[in-house]
Design a protein around this motif. Structure first.
Motif, PDB file in Angstrom:
ATOM      1  N   SER A  51      40.987  35.338  70.448  1.00 15.21           N
ATOM      2  CA  SER A  51      41.477  36.701  70.236  1.00 15.21           C
ATOM      3  C   SER A  51      41.551  37.446  71.573  1.00 15.21           C
ATOM      4  O   SER A  51      40.609  37.394  72.368  1.00 15.21           O
ATOM      5  CB  SER A  51      40.511  37.414  69.272  1.00 15.21           C
ATOM      6  OG  SER A  51      40.947  38.715  69.020  1.00 15.21           O
ATOM      7  N   ASN A  81      41.648  42.641  64.723  1.00 19.70           N
ATOM      8  CA  ASN A  81      40.300  42.194  65.032  1.00 19.70           C
ATOM      9  C   ASN A  81      39.814  43.100  66.154  1.00 19.70           C
ATOM     10  O   ASN A  81      40.190  42.903  67.310  1.00 19.70           O
ATOM     11  CB  ASN A  81      40.297  40.731  65.484  1.00 19.70           C
ATOM     12  CG  ASN A  81      38.919  40.300  65.960  1.00 19.70           C
ATOM     13  OD1 ASN A  81      37.953  40.422  65.206  1.00 19.70           O
ATOM     14  ND2 ASN A  81      38.799  39.852  67.193  1.00 19.70           N
ATOM     15  N   GLY A 148      42.447  33.730  63.613  1.00 22.05           N
ATOM     16  CA  GLY A 148      41.129  34.319  63.344  1.00 22.05           C
ATOM     17  C   GLY A 148      40.148  33.449  62.571  1.00 22.05           C
ATOM     18  O   GLY A 148      39.107  33.937  62.125  1.00 22.05           O
ATOM     19  N   GLU A 149      40.449  32.144  62.453  1.00 17.83           N
ATOM     20  CA  GLU A 149      39.512  31.264  61.728  1.00 17.83           C
ATOM     21  C   GLU A 149      38.175  31.206  62.439  1.00 17.83           C
ATOM     22  O   GLU A 149      37.113  31.295  61.827  1.00 17.83           O
ATOM     23  CB  GLU A 149      40.118  29.857  61.601  1.00 17.83           C
ATOM     24  CG  GLU A 149      39.345  28.937  60.650  1.00 17.83           C
ATOM     25  CD  GLU A 149      38.275  28.059  61.307  1.00 17.83           C
ATOM     26  OE1 GLU A 149      37.555  27.367  60.588  1.00 17.83           O
ATOM     27  OE2 GLU A 149      38.137  28.081  62.552  1.00 17.83           O
ATOM     28  N   LEU A 151      36.747  33.291  64.119  1.00 17.28           N
ATOM     29  CA  LEU A 151      36.003  34.561  64.103  1.00 17.28           C
ATOM     30  C   LEU A 151      35.389  34.811  62.730  1.00 17.28           C
ATOM     31  O   LEU A 151      34.895  35.910  62.457  1.00 17.28           O
ATOM     32  CB  LEU A 151      36.956  35.714  64.459  1.00 17.28           C
ATOM     33  CG  LEU A 151      37.711  35.564  65.785  1.00 17.28           C
ATOM     34  CD1 LEU A 151      38.809  36.601  65.903  1.00 17.28           C
ATOM     35  CD2 LEU A 151      36.731  35.685  66.954  1.00 17.28           C
ATOM     36  N   TYR A 153      37.033  33.223  59.560  1.00 20.82           N
ATOM     37  CA  TYR A 153      38.114  33.120  58.551  1.00 20.82           C
ATOM     38  C   TYR A 153      38.844  34.442  58.348  1.00 20.82           C
ATOM     39  O   TYR A 153      39.224  34.791  57.235  1.00 20.82           O
ATOM     40  CB  TYR A 153      37.586  32.589  57.206  1.00 20.82           C
ATOM     41  CG  TYR A 153      36.411  31.646  57.337  1.00 20.82           C
ATOM     42  CD1 TYR A 153      36.501  30.523  58.152  1.00 20.82           C
ATOM     43  CD2 TYR A 153      35.204  31.888  56.675  1.00 20.82           C
ATOM     44  CE1 TYR A 153      35.429  29.664  58.311  1.00 20.82           C
ATOM     45  CE2 TYR A 153      34.121  31.036  56.843  1.00 20.82           C
ATOM     46  CZ  TYR A 153      34.239  29.925  57.660  1.00 20.82           C
ATOM     47  OH  TYR A 153      33.176  29.098  57.822  1.00 20.82           O
ATOM     48  N   LYS A 154      39.037  35.172  59.439  1.00 19.87           N
ATOM     49  CA  LYS A 154      39.631  36.523  59.321  1.00 19.87           C
ATOM     50  C   LYS A 154      41.050  36.461  58.760  1.00 19.87           C
ATOM     51  O   LYS A 154      41.427  37.262  57.913  1.00 19.87           O
ATOM     52  CB  LYS A 154      39.656  37.202  60.694  1.00 19.87           C
ATOM     53  CG  LYS A 154      38.272  37.467  61.223  1.00 19.87           C
ATOM     54  CD  LYS A 154      38.088  38.910  61.595  1.00 19.87           C
ATOM     55  CE  LYS A 154      36.614  39.159  61.840  1.00 19.87           C
ATOM     56  NZ  LYS A 154      36.289  40.374  62.492  1.00 19.87           N
ATOM     57  N   TYR A 157      40.939  35.429  55.005  1.00 21.38           N
ATOM     58  CA  TYR A 157      40.490  36.552  54.151  1.00 21.38           C
ATOM     59  C   TYR A 157      41.612  37.579  54.000  1.00 21.38           C
ATOM     60  O   TYR A 157      41.860  38.082  52.906  1.00 21.38           O
ATOM     61  CB  TYR A 157      39.244  37.231  54.737  1.00 21.38           C
ATOM     62  CG  TYR A 157      37.953  36.588  54.270  1.00 21.38           C
ATOM     63  CD1 TYR A 157      37.578  36.615  52.918  1.00 21.38           C
ATOM     64  CD2 TYR A 157      37.099  35.952  55.175  1.00 21.38           C
ATOM     65  CE1 TYR A 157      36.398  36.018  52.486  1.00 21.38           C
ATOM     66  CE2 TYR A 157      35.911  35.349  54.741  1.00 21.38           C
ATOM     67  CZ  TYR A 157      35.573  35.378  53.401  1.00 21.38           C
ATOM     68  OH  TYR A 157      34.420  34.775  52.977  1.00 21.38           O
ATOM     69  N   HIS A 158      42.298  37.848  55.104  1.00 26.06           N
ATOM     70  CA  HIS A 158      43.405  38.797  55.060  1.00 26.06           C
ATOM     71  C   HIS A 158      44.494  38.297  54.114  1.00 26.06           C
ATOM     72  O   HIS A 158      45.050  39.055  53.306  1.00 26.06           O
ATOM     73  CB  HIS A 158      43.979  38.991  56.472  1.00 26.06           C
ATOM     74  CG  HIS A 158      45.108  39.958  56.527  1.00 26.06           C
ATOM     75  ND1 HIS A 158      46.428  39.554  56.512  1.00 26.06           N
ATOM     76  CD2 HIS A 158      45.124  41.308  56.573  1.00 26.06           C
ATOM     77  CE1 HIS A 158      47.212  40.619  56.554  1.00 26.06           C
ATOM     78  NE2 HIS A 158      46.448  41.692  56.586  1.00 26.06           N
ATOM     79  N   ASP A 232      38.972  27.528  56.618  1.00 23.62           N
ATOM     80  CA  ASP A 232      39.736  28.586  55.951  1.00 23.62           C
ATOM     81  C   ASP A 232      39.806  28.499  54.424  1.00 23.62           C
ATOM     82  O   ASP A 232      40.327  29.413  53.794  1.00 23.62           O
ATOM     83  CB  ASP A 232      41.160  28.608  56.520  1.00 23.62           C
ATOM     84  CG  ASP A 232      41.234  29.388  57.827  1.00 23.62           C
ATOM     85  OD1 ASP A 232      40.549  30.417  57.947  1.00 23.62           O
ATOM     86  OD2 ASP A 232      41.986  28.964  58.723  1.00 23.62           O
TER      87      ASP A 232
END
Ligand code: ZN
Length: 372
Positions: A51, A81, A148-149, A151, A153-154, A157-158, A232
């Motif tokens: 990121s 993020n 974002g995995e 971080l 699974y951002k 989740y999104h 994920d």
């Protein structure tokens, strides 16, 4: 002498596995999977994909561009993020039905350039989206490159919150994370991962078994059932979706280090695993085989079953048979010369076998559990 009576129970796998018969057209079609070298070489050149780095932005732009070149119109999902903006890339391949199969891999990395973790999963998405693009399928497929995995699974989740809001019907979610082998290791196996904890565990096992059967039938890789963790699919498991995943079996000591580089990734096993993933997707999406530009074969009821005296083959005169164990070892083979033929199999008790039958271009396969 008292004759020992053997009881055999035949458990033909459930509908989902029963429909999986070897098909020469599929075997020919998957030969189009390309060498992973050029894709992974470019992935490595794009640099570190954490990121806030320029590498993650360049990787997003590149994946977007090569997806457009395949004829897709990528759907871009942005999310935050901290102060950084991250992006999931989604490619929709429409089927007859709105219900869709999600095929996912993350493209962000941790510390290193992430050639194995997860350039290899991205390579799979690229090949699958390319080779499924023009086929007619019953179910729609959404190919997703997640960010974002690493971080937590951002991106996934999104995405889960997005599909809930938009009421997108999901039949299965399949996650592809670390599919390359490791140079110098034994790379003949792959983990097929299932959810074994939640209310969806039986459905997840059926899906995972179907994928594992496809890999057994069409590749030289041996599938092994494993448990889904640390990737994920977690947000999907949390929301009661039916998931499965593929993950390399050989240990990879370089992930999350600066040495996660192309030189450490074994490419032949990666290519085979992508072929296995492609056969699974052809099967699960109910692709029309006539689109594979070869003749469509009708499924035949395969008259193979067990009796006290052994394996019975009925109405299969002229076929060659092979009885293979789950490691791919041929236990017995021969030709069926009679309309009703029994092959003694006492030495093969208590194991799972796959029976392959072939005559000319006709191939069938059936999985049988032997107990006594
Ligand atoms: Zn990963």
């Amino acid at each position: 002498m008292k004759k020992k009576i053997y009881f055999f129970f035949l458990l033909i796998s459930s509908i989902i596995t029963n429909a999986q018969v070897y098909n020469q057209q599929v075997a020919e079609y998957i030969k189009q999977v390309e060498s992973p070298y050029n894709f992974l070489n470019k992935f490595e050149q794009l640099g570190i994909k954490m990121s806030g780095t320029s590498g993650i932005d360049s990787t997003y732009l590149w994946l977007n561009k090569i997806s457009k070149n395949l004829g897709y119109n990528p759907i871009i999902n942005k999310f935050k993020n901290g102060g950084d903006s991250l992006v999931n890339i989604e490619l929709l391949k429409k089927g007859d039905n709105d219900s869709c199969i999600l095929v996912c891999a993350h493209y962000d990395s941790w510390v290193g350039k992430g050639v194995n973790d997860n350039g290899t999963g991205c390579f799979a998405i690229y090949q699958l989206s390319k080779l499924m693009k023009s086929l007619k399928t019953k179910y729609s497929i959404r190919f997703i490159y997640f960010s974002g995995e690493e971080l937590g699974y951002k991106g996934s989740y999104h995405y889960v919150s997005k599909i809930k809001t938009n009421n997108i019907k999901v039949k299965y979610m399949i996650n592809l994370d670390q599919l390359g082998g490791t140079v110098g290791e034994n790379n003949h196996k792959v983990y097929c991962e299932r959810d074994n904890k939640t209310s969806m565990k039986n459905e997840s096992m059926k899906l995972t078994t179907a994928i594992s059967n496809c890999i057994s039938l069409y590749t030289n890789i041996t599938p092994e059932i494993g448990e889904a963790y640390l990737s994920d699919y977690i947000p999907f498991i949390d929301s009661a979706y039916v998931i499965s995943g593929l993950y390399q079996y050989a240990t990879y000591p370089y992930n999350h280090t600066a040495d996660d580089l192309l030189k450490n990734v074994e490419l032949n096993s990666l290519k085979e695993i992508v072929k296995g993933a492609l056969t699974s997707l052809l099967f699960l999406s109910d692709a029309d085989n006539s689109d594979l530009s070869l003749n469509k074969e009708t499924h035949k009821e395969i008259n193979v079953y067990l009796s006290e005296n052994g394996m019975c083959f009925k109405d299969l005169e002229g076929y060659n048979y092979e009885i293979i164990d789950m490691l791919g070892k041929v236990l017995k083979k021969g030709n069926i010369s009679e309309n009703y033929q029994i092959i003694p199999i006492k030495s093969m008790h208590n194991r799972i076998c796959i029976i392959h039958l072939n005559k000319g271009l006709k191939y069938y396969s059936k999985k049988i559990f032997l107990h006594y």
